[in-house]
Motif scaffolding. Structure first.
Motif, PDB file in Angstrom:
ATOM      1  N   TRP A  66       0.824  -1.203   0.000  1.00 64.88           N
ATOM      2  CA  TRP A  66       0.000   0.000   0.000  1.00 64.88           C
ATOM      3  C   TRP A  66       0.864   1.262   0.000  1.00 64.88           C
ATOM      4  O   TRP A  66       0.595   2.218  -0.714  1.00 64.88           O
ATOM      5  CB  TRP A  66      -0.914  -0.029   1.222  1.00 64.88           C
ATOM      6  N   LYS A  67       1.956   1.268   0.808  1.00 65.10           N
ATOM      7  CA  LYS A  67       2.816   2.435   0.876  1.00 65.10           C
ATOM      8  C   LYS A  67       3.519   2.700  -0.454  1.00 65.10           C
ATOM      9  O   LYS A  67       3.809   3.837  -0.800  1.00 65.10           O
ATOM     10  CB  LYS A  67       3.859   2.261   1.988  1.00 65.10           C
ATOM     11  N   LYS A  68       3.805   1.640  -1.185  1.00 65.32           N
ATOM     12  CA  LYS A  68       4.464   1.827  -2.484  1.00 65.32           C
ATOM     13  C   LYS A  68       3.557   2.551  -3.475  1.00 65.32           C
ATOM     14  O   LYS A  68       4.033   3.098  -4.467  1.00 65.32           O
ATOM     15  CB  LYS A  68       4.891   0.479  -3.049  1.00 65.32           C
ATOM     16  N   GLU A  69       2.263   2.555  -3.203  1.00 65.03           N
ATOM     17  CA  GLU A  69       1.320   3.187  -4.118  1.00 65.03           C
ATOM     18  C   GLU A  69       0.986   4.619  -3.722  1.00 65.03           C
ATOM     19  O   GLU A  69       0.271   5.313  -4.442  1.00 65.03           O
ATOM     20  CB  GLU A  69       0.037   2.353  -4.186  1.00 65.03           C
ATOM     21  N   ILE A  70       1.511   5.114  -2.553  1.00 64.05           N
ATOM     22  CA  ILE A  70       1.216   6.478  -2.092  1.00 64.05           C
ATOM     23  C   ILE A  70       2.073   7.470  -2.866  1.00 64.05           C
ATOM     24  O   ILE A  70       3.284   7.297  -2.986  1.00 64.05           O
ATOM     25  CB  ILE A  70       1.484   6.620  -0.581  1.00 64.05           C
ATOM     26  N   GLY A  94       8.769  19.865  -7.806  1.00 60.48           N
ATOM     27  CA  GLY A  94       8.857  18.579  -8.491  1.00 60.48           C
ATOM     28  C   GLY A  94       8.584  17.369  -7.627  1.00 60.48           C
ATOM     29  O   GLY A  94       8.569  16.242  -8.135  1.00 60.48           O
ATOM     30  N   PHE A  95       8.375  17.562  -6.315  1.00 61.37           N
ATOM     31  CA  PHE A  95       8.113  16.407  -5.455  1.00 61.37           C
ATOM     32  C   PHE A  95       6.653  15.964  -5.508  1.00 61.37           C
ATOM     33  O   PHE A  95       6.362  14.785  -5.293  1.00 61.37           O
ATOM     34  CB  PHE A  95       8.507  16.722  -4.008  1.00 61.37           C
ATOM     35  N   VAL A  96       5.732  16.888  -5.725  1.00 51.56           N
ATOM     36  CA  VAL A  96       4.318  16.540  -5.788  1.00 51.56           C
ATOM     37  C   VAL A  96       4.076  15.612  -6.987  1.00 51.56           C
ATOM     38  O   VAL A  96       4.512  15.885  -8.102  1.00 51.56           O
ATOM     39  CB  VAL A  96       3.448  17.806  -5.894  1.00 51.56           C
ATOM     40  N   GLY A  97       3.389  14.509  -6.701  1.00 55.43           N
ATOM     41  CA  GLY A  97       3.100  13.527  -7.743  1.00 55.43           C
ATOM     42  C   GLY A  97       4.068  12.363  -7.775  1.00 55.43           C
ATOM     43  O   GLY A  97       3.780  11.330  -8.396  1.00 55.43           O
ATOM     44  N   ARG A  98       5.215  12.501  -7.090  1.00 56.88           N
ATOM     45  CA  ARG A  98       6.182  11.410  -7.058  1.00 56.88           C
ATOM     46  C   ARG A  98       5.799  10.391  -5.990  1.00 56.88           C
ATOM     47  O   ARG A  98       5.043  10.685  -5.055  1.00 56.88           O
ATOM     48  CB  ARG A  98       7.580  11.946  -6.789  1.00 56.88           C
TER      49      ARG A  98
END
Length: 297
Positions: A66-70, A94-98
């Motif tokens: 689950w955390k890998k998908e956040i 650039g961090f938003v969306g990563r």
């Protein structure tokens, strides 16, 4: 038959066998045995523990996937007051969306520490998709001009670039003149010498604790040979403090002299007022700058 002889009757009971049960001749040693008390409870407990461990393992496996998908949905900055917003945004852009798990918080912290006004910073990842940045800023105490550049001096003696945010958030910072040397501190920042830094910090501390000298004095001039002096707003007079410390006592004499003499003779009557001596004040006027006069307080 003699009196001492006695022959028992075949129908007579023996005293030692009275009420004794008859033996059936069956071997009872191999019959069923009772279970030890509590043997069933520990087995039940073992089953419960195994079930709990299995459940936890399943949850851990599910959580890791689950955390890998956040993904990062927001970067929250706390504690920034004088650091230009654009400077922080440029580092965090650039961090938003990563993927949240792909963010190296240690590497990001090192990048943020490269901003001159950041004294310390912590970076944390939250499972709701937020990267939280908590900033501890450096505290400006004075302004100066160093090698043609307008700079800010912080509590540790670091030279930082003067910005609109600093002057807006810290209005009325005293100006320091006469700084000639500084050494590289790292990350593109320079630091004052220990002697200059200590003298400035002690002087500003004494001004802050004074009754009203801190409201009048707006310049400090560092001069070699123990001739450091200050100037008050609207006055060209040099009030000589020296560099040997004991600034609180000297500023107290400044306040008394200002109240008793300057308020009567005017702001521009004296060229210099020497406050370095314990029980005396010496003055020099513009008309006779080479003649020093003692003034009683």
């Amino acid at each position: 038959m003699s009196d001492s002889e006695y022959t028992p009757s075949p129908f007579e009971d023996y005293p030692g066998d009275a009420g004794a049960p008859e033996s059936t001749g069956a071997d009872t040693s191999g019959g069923s045995r009772m279970q030890p008390e509590g043997s069933g409870s520990w087995k039940a407990l073992l089953v419960i523990l195994l079930s709990v461990f299995a459940g936890l393992a399943g949850l851990a496996y599910y959580a890791s996937h689950w955390k890998k998908e956040i993904v990062v949905r927001e970067v929250v900055i706390e504690g920034a007051r004088v650091i230009p917003r654009a400077e922080l945004v440029s580092e965090l852009n650039g961090f938003v969306g990563r993927n949240l798990q792909d963010i190296d918080v240690a590497e990001l912290r090192e990048r943020l520490l490269g901003i001159p006004y950041i004294r310390n910073v912590s970076v944390s990842r939250e499972l709701n998709g937020i990267i939280r940045v908590r900033v501890a800023e450096r505290v400006p105490i004075a302004l100066t001009l160093f090698r043609g550049s307008r700079m800010v001096i912080d509590e540790e003696g670091l030279l930082l670039p003067e910005t609109r945010e600093v002057t807006a958030f810290f209005p009325g910072l005293i100006r320091i003149f006469g700084i000639a040397r500084a050494f590289d501190y790292g990350r593109g920042v320079k630091k004052l010498t220990v002697s200059d830094s200590t003298q400035i910090r002690d002087l500003i501390g004494a001004l802050r604790s004074s009754e009203y000298a801190g409201l009048l004095i707006n310049e400090i001039h560092l001069v070699a040979g123990g001739m450091t002096y200050c100037r008050a707003k609207g006055s060209p007079t040099r009030f000589i403090l020296g560099s040997e410390g004991n600034f609180k006592e000297k500023l107290k004499k400044f306040e008394i002299f200002w109240q008793k003499v300057v308020s009567k003779k005017g702001l521009d009557h004296f060229d210099a007022v020497d406050l370095r001596f314990r029980d005396r004040v010496f003055t020099r006027g513009y008309e006779s700058p080479d003649i020093q006069q003692e003034v009683s307080l």
